[in-house]
Design an enzyme around this catalytic site. Sequence first.
Site, PDB file in Angstrom:
ATOM      1  CG  ASP A  17      -1.686   1.223   1.441  1.00 39.27           C
ATOM      2  OD1 ASP A  17      -2.426   1.598   0.516  1.00 39.27           O
ATOM      3  OD2 ASP A  17      -1.554   1.848   2.515  1.00 39.27           O
ATOM      4  CG  ASP A  19      -1.624   7.830   0.723  1.00 39.31           C
ATOM      5  OD1 ASP A  19      -0.793   8.746   0.823  1.00 39.31           O
ATOM      6  OD2 ASP A  19      -2.400   7.707  -0.234  1.00 39.31           O
ATOM      7  CG  ASP A 175      -1.743   2.312   6.489  1.00 36.93           C
ATOM      8  OD1 ASP A 175      -1.987   3.428   6.987  1.00 36.93           O
ATOM      9  OD2 ASP A 175      -2.101   2.005   5.338  1.00 36.93           O
TER      10      ASP A 175
END
Length: 199
Positions: A17, A19, A175
Amino acid sequence: MLSPLAPHDDADGLLFDWDGTLVDSQSANYQAMAAALAPLGVTLEEPWFNTRTGLSSAEMIDLLIDEAGLDLPIPVSEIVARRDEHFLRQAHHIRTHPAVLEIVETYHGRLPMAVASGGSRAVISQTMRHLPYASRFAAVVTREDVERGKPAPDIFLLAAHRLGIAPDRCTVYEDSDEGIAAAQAAGMTVIDVRSHTGR
């Protein structure tokens, strides 16, 4: 010493991922979205934003409109464009998460890697120019490339396809709850980086 974020030995490819995983962009993303919504009379609460970071900007705005019963005077796509403009003004301030950067540097040239993000391709590519990631990834898959964003598995499945790797041989770094759910739905091993990135 082996990093606690190191993939298992059976990984044939790594998917990241963007961001919050590869980059520390949480605050910048919130500020950009809040700035885009403020002229419309919408106050974006940071705790609300922080629990929905796995969504794309458009999906987050759609959810906000639905939950708050808003009737905004411009299309969601225009709000997203304004958000991206605000973000890109500060893109040169975005930094890596060192623990995740270490994984990228360690496995570059050893395992194929891809970015698999619900973010915008233009924003990612422009931000990446300021960071040590530019030549590290064989593919970049974004929300524009698929019909459904996270928590649907589409972004990760397409990234695996572009690397030529079976989904069950991919390890995903994430995250957000939405991203973790997407990786699990894709049948991939997932590593939650939050305890290593300060979230």
